[in-house]
Every structure is written in C-alpha cells, then in structure tokens.
Design a protein around this motif. Structure first.
Motif, PDB file in Angstrom:
ATOM      1  N   VAL A 169      16.284  64.720  57.821  1.00 25.91           N
ATOM      2  CA  VAL A 169      16.363  63.400  57.194  1.00 25.91           C
ATOM      3  C   VAL A 169      17.811  63.051  56.851  1.00 25.91           C
ATOM      4  CG1 VAL A 169      15.760  62.075  55.126  1.00 25.91           C
ATOM      5  CG2 VAL A 169      14.019  63.435  56.297  1.00 25.91           C
ATOM      6  N   LEU A 170      18.573  64.042  56.387  1.00 24.59           N
ATOM      7  CA  LEU A 170      19.959  63.807  55.976  1.00 24.59           C
ATOM      8  C   LEU A 170      20.938  63.802  57.140  1.00 24.59           C
ATOM      9  CD1 LEU A 170      20.200  66.078  52.793  1.00 24.59           C
ATOM     10  CD2 LEU A 170      19.868  63.601  52.879  1.00 24.59           C
ATOM     11  N   GLY A 171      20.668  64.643  58.144  1.00 24.99           N
ATOM     12  CA  GLY A 171      21.669  64.880  59.171  1.00 24.99           C
ATOM     13  C   GLY A 171      21.318  64.474  60.577  1.00 24.99           C
ATOM     14  N   VAL A 172      20.132  63.903  60.781  1.00 22.07           N
ATOM     15  CA  VAL A 172      19.743  63.475  62.129  1.00 22.07           C
ATOM     16  C   VAL A 172      19.286  62.019  62.132  1.00 22.07           C
ATOM     17  CG1 VAL A 172      18.189  63.859  64.090  1.00 22.07           C
ATOM     18  CG2 VAL A 172      19.084  65.821  62.802  1.00 22.07           C
ATOM     19  N   VAL A 173      18.262  61.731  61.353  1.00 20.82           N
ATOM     20  CA  VAL A 173      17.623  60.412  61.401  1.00 20.82           C
ATOM     21  C   VAL A 173      18.613  59.259  61.210  1.00 20.82           C
ATOM     22  CG1 VAL A 173      15.905  58.922  60.308  1.00 20.82           C
ATOM     23  CG2 VAL A 173      15.397  61.345  60.694  1.00 20.82           C
ATOM     24  N   PRO A 174      19.551  59.336  60.243  1.00 16.07           N
ATOM     25  CA  PRO A 174      20.445  58.181  60.036  1.00 16.07           C
ATOM     26  C   PRO A 174      21.388  57.907  61.207  1.00 16.07           C
ATOM     27  CG  PRO A 174      20.471  59.664  58.140  1.00 16.07           C
ATOM     28  CD  PRO A 174      19.805  60.397  59.250  1.00 16.07           C
ATOM     29  N   PHE A 175      21.520  58.877  62.122  1.00 18.42           N
ATOM     30  CA  PHE A 175      22.542  58.763  63.159  1.00 18.42           C
ATOM     31  C   PHE A 175      21.976  58.523  64.554  1.00 18.42           C
ATOM     32  CE2 PHE A 175      23.792  61.696  59.781  1.00 18.42           C
ATOM     33  CZ  PHE A 175      24.857  60.993  59.243  1.00 18.42           C
ATOM     34  N   LEU A 176      20.654  58.489  64.675  1.00 16.44           N
ATOM     35  CA  LEU A 176      20.050  58.393  66.002  1.00 16.44           C
ATOM     36  C   LEU A 176      20.395  57.088  66.704  1.00 16.44           C
ATOM     37  CD1 LEU A 176      16.532  59.971  65.364  1.00 16.44           C
ATOM     38  CD2 LEU A 176      18.488  60.970  66.582  1.00 16.44           C
ATOM     39  N   ILE A 177      20.287  55.975  66.000  1.00 17.32           N
ATOM     40  CA  ILE A 177      20.590  54.688  66.631  1.00 17.32           C
ATOM     41  C   ILE A 177      22.054  54.635  67.057  1.00 17.32           C
ATOM     42  CG2 ILE A 177      20.773  52.206  66.241  1.00 17.32           C
ATOM     43  CD1 ILE A 177      18.327  52.398  64.446  1.00 17.32           C
ATOM     44  N   GLY A 178      22.937  55.101  66.175  1.00 14.38           N
ATOM     45  CA  GLY A 178      24.359  55.115  66.515  1.00 14.38           C
ATOM     46  C   GLY A 178      24.648  55.992  67.719  1.00 14.38           C
ATOM     47  N   ASP A 179      23.958  57.126  67.820  1.00 16.26           N
ATOM     48  CA  ASP A 179      24.205  58.016  68.942  1.00 16.26           C
ATOM     49  C   ASP A 179      23.683  57.442  70.252  1.00 16.26           C
ATOM     50  OD1 ASP A 179      25.598  59.944  67.556  1.00 16.26           O
ATOM     51  OD2 ASP A 179      23.832  61.127  67.064  1.00 16.26           O
ATOM     52  N   VAL A 180      22.595  56.681  70.177  1.00 17.71           N
ATOM     53  CA  VAL A 180      22.128  55.980  71.375  1.00 17.71           C
ATOM     54  C   VAL A 180      23.175  54.973  71.831  1.00 17.71           C
ATOM     55  CG1 VAL A 180      20.423  54.353  72.264  1.00 17.71           C
ATOM     56  CG2 VAL A 180      19.676  56.308  70.903  1.00 17.71           C
ATOM     57  N   ILE A 181      23.741  54.241  70.874  1.00 19.87           N
ATOM     58  CA  ILE A 181      24.785  53.265  71.209  1.00 19.87           C
ATOM     59  C   ILE A 181      25.997  53.959  71.824  1.00 19.87           C
ATOM     60  CG2 ILE A 181      26.414  51.596  70.228  1.00 19.87           C
ATOM     61  CD1 ILE A 181      24.235  50.929  68.145  1.00 19.87           C
ATOM     62  N   LYS A 182      26.379  55.122  71.266  1.00 22.83           N
ATOM     63  CA  LYS A 182      27.528  55.861  71.804  1.00 22.83           C
ATOM     64  C   LYS A 182      27.253  56.348  73.217  1.00 22.83           C
ATOM     65  CE  LYS A 182      28.655  57.423  67.144  1.00 22.83           C
ATOM     66  NZ  LYS A 182      28.568  58.571  66.217  1.00 22.83           N
ATOM     67  N   ALA A 183      26.036  56.821  73.472  1.00 21.95           N
ATOM     68  CA  ALA A 183      25.693  57.290  74.815  1.00 21.95           C
ATOM     69  C   ALA A 183      25.732  56.132  75.809  1.00 21.95           C
ATOM     70  CB  ALA A 183      24.315  57.951  74.809  1.00 21.95           C
ATOM     71  N   VAL A 184      25.228  54.969  75.394  1.00 17.77           N
ATOM     72  CA  VAL A 184      25.271  53.793  76.264  1.00 17.77           C
ATOM     73  C   VAL A 184      26.717  53.376  76.523  1.00 17.77           C
ATOM     74  CG1 VAL A 184      24.704  51.340  76.409  1.00 17.77           C
ATOM     75  CG2 VAL A 184      22.990  52.974  75.607  1.00 17.77           C
ATOM     76  N   ALA A 185      27.543  53.410  75.469  1.00 15.63           N
ATOM     77  CA  ALA A 185      28.954  53.041  75.630  1.00 15.63           C
ATOM     78  C   ALA A 185      29.654  53.985  76.604  1.00 15.63           C
ATOM     79  CB  ALA A 185      29.655  53.056  74.275  1.00 15.63           C
ATOM     80  N   ALA A 186      29.387  55.289  76.477  1.00 15.96           N
ATOM     81  CA  ALA A 186      29.976  56.252  77.408  1.00 15.96           C
ATOM     82  C   ALA A 186      29.480  56.009  78.828  1.00 15.96           C
ATOM     83  CB  ALA A 186      29.628  57.678  76.966  1.00 15.96           C
ATOM     84  N   ALA A 187      28.191  55.643  78.950  1.00 16.44           N
ATOM     85  CA  ALA A 187      27.604  55.392  80.267  1.00 16.44           C
ATOM     86  C   ALA A 187      28.209  54.169  80.938  1.00 16.44           C
ATOM     87  CB  ALA A 187      26.096  55.224  80.142  1.00 16.44           C
ATOM     88  N   LEU A 188      28.704  53.246  80.142  1.00 12.39           N
ATOM     89  CA  LEU A 188      29.353  52.064  80.698  1.00 12.39           C
ATOM     90  C   LEU A 188      30.841  52.304  80.942  1.00 12.39           C
ATOM     91  CD1 LEU A 188      27.685  49.299  78.494  1.00 12.39           C
ATOM     92  CD2 LEU A 188      27.120  49.910  80.849  1.00 12.39           C
ATOM     93  N   LEU A 189      31.483  53.005  80.014  1.00 16.77           N
ATOM     94  CA  LEU A 189      32.934  53.158  80.067  1.00 16.77           C
ATOM     95  C   LEU A 189      33.390  54.123  81.159  1.00 16.77           C
ATOM     96  CD1 LEU A 189      35.675  52.520  78.818  1.00 16.77           C
ATOM     97  CD2 LEU A 189      35.291  54.346  77.164  1.00 16.77           C
ATOM     98  N   LEU A 190      32.751  55.283  81.264  1.00 18.97           N
ATOM     99  CA  LEU A 190      33.236  56.291  82.212  1.00 18.97           C
ATOM    100  C   LEU A 190      33.093  55.855  83.673  1.00 18.97           C
ATOM    101  CD1 LEU A 190      31.972  59.453  80.306  1.00 18.97           C
ATOM    102  CD2 LEU A 190      34.366  58.788  80.677  1.00 18.97           C
ATOM    103  N   PRO A 191      31.930  55.361  84.103  1.00 18.43           N
ATOM    104  CA  PRO A 191      31.870  54.869  85.493  1.00 18.43           C
ATOM    105  C   PRO A 191      32.818  53.701  85.739  1.00 18.43           C
ATOM    106  CG  PRO A 191      29.660  55.262  84.647  1.00 18.43           C
ATOM    107  CD  PRO A 191      30.602  55.355  83.477  1.00 18.43           C
ATOM    108  N   ALA A 192      33.015  52.854  84.729  1.00 20.14           N
ATOM    109  CA  ALA A 192      33.961  51.747  84.881  1.00 20.14           C
ATOM    110  C   ALA A 192      35.374  52.268  85.074  1.00 20.14           C
ATOM    111  CB  ALA A 192      33.895  50.828  83.657  1.00 20.14           C
TER     112      ALA A 192
END
Length: 203
Positions: A169-192
């Motif tokens: 609850v303290l160390g995973v749940v609050p960060f899941l949405i942000g980590d999805v956004i970071k993964a999407v950003a990496a998926a867009l940035l690196l191939p670009a």
C-alpha cells in the motif's frame, strides 16, 4: 565501444557521435565519459520529486531515468553508471530525491537498488533490439520497472517494520499509474531516438 556478440545489437551510446581522444586510451575515456554522463543524468532526474505525506517513498523520475540510462548505455555501462549512482547515494551524496543524504538509512533506498536491476534489465533488452519497437520497448520497460519493486518493497518493510500488505500500500499502489506513464514514455522516446539516428545515417 563495448564488444558485440552475434546475438547483440548496438545501443544508442554505441552510435552517438562523441569525440574519441586520439590516444591509446581514447576508447576508455569515451566509455568512462558515457558512464559518468549516465550517473549525472540519473542524479538530476531523481531530484524531480513529489513527497507523499502517507508514505516515506516520494514520487520521482528516478525509475524513468534508470530505464533511459540502461537502455541508452546497454547492460554493462548501465550497471557501472547506475551502480555508481547507488554507491553515491549509499555514502550520503545528495543524489536522491530532494538531496536526501541519509544514504542506506533511507526507507526508499531499496528502490535505488531496484534502479540498478531495472536499468540492467532494459539494457539487456536493448542489446537485443527491444528498444527499436514501441510495443517491445513498452513490454520490456514494464518488466524492468517491476524489478524496482522487487528490491524496494522488502527494503521498505525492513526500514519501517511494515508487513507485506502495508508495504504494498505504501510502496507500490501509489506509483503504479506513474510507472505505466513512464513505461509508455520510454516506449515512445527510445524508438523515436532510433528513427532519428537512422535518419541522420541516411543523410
């Protein structure tokens, strides 16, 4: 330049047009410069943070920085670069979020260890061309990000005395949405970035 095996492909750092000192040790100087650059980048992006009052773990761009450093440098350089960052954090250098200097006593230090795992994992995937495709980069970045929690949650439990459900609850749940956004950003940035490299090569 890091030697490539038949199953390996170049990573972005291999094709960067960085000058090489024209001496016997020029290639080594280039490698050291790349490693230090990765450490500096990770140290800077880690300062972008949002404290969350209900958990000792702040919301930062550290995971995103570790993913980019690992993918850009490859697993060997990424290990050295993020490893240096981890050592600096451990001895109290102000490289953690908000310049924290409490080192391994920080409840969130396990996430720094996780940065190392995540960066090396995505660097390994990049060496096999995963960073050339949006889908493959997104999948690889998601798997790599999960490794941050593998190290971060147990450390948080030990540091705070929390049980596993509380630590999640303290160390995973609050960060899941942000980590999805970071993964999407990496998926867009690196191939670009690779498309830009390929375009320059064709000129």
């Amino acid at each position: 330049m890091t030697a490539l095996t038949p199953s390996s492909r170049p990573v972005l750092a291999d094709v960067l047009p960085l000058p090489v000192v024209r001496t016997r040790g020029g290639a080594a100087v280039r490698e050291i410069a790349l490693v230090l650059a990765g450490t500096i980048v990770l140290s800077l992006v880690s300062q972008v943070s949002i404290p969350l009052g209900f958990t000792p773990v702040p919301l930062t761009l550290g995971t995103f920085g570790a993913l980019l450093v690992g993918a850009a440098l490859g697993p060997a350089r990424g290990l050295a670069s993020i490893g240096l960052y981890m050592v600096l954090a451990a001895v109290g250098a102000p490289v953690l979020a908000e310049g924290a200097t409490s080192g391994i006593a920080t409840a969130s230090f396990g996430y720094v260890v996780g940065y190392l795992l995540a960066g090396v994992a995505l660097g390994w995937a990049a060496r096999r061309g995963a960073d050339r495709s949006v889908l493959r980069t997104g999948l690889a970045a998601s798997v790599a990000t999960s490794l941050v929690y593998v190290a971060g949650v147990p450390w948080l439990m030990v540091a705070t005395g929390a049980d596993l459900p509380t630590a999640i609850v303290l160390g995973v749940v609050p960060f899941l949405i942000g980590d999805v956004i970071k993964a999407v950003a990496a998926a867009l940035l690196l191939p670009a970035a690779w498309r830009a490299v390929d375009a320059v090569r064709r000129v």
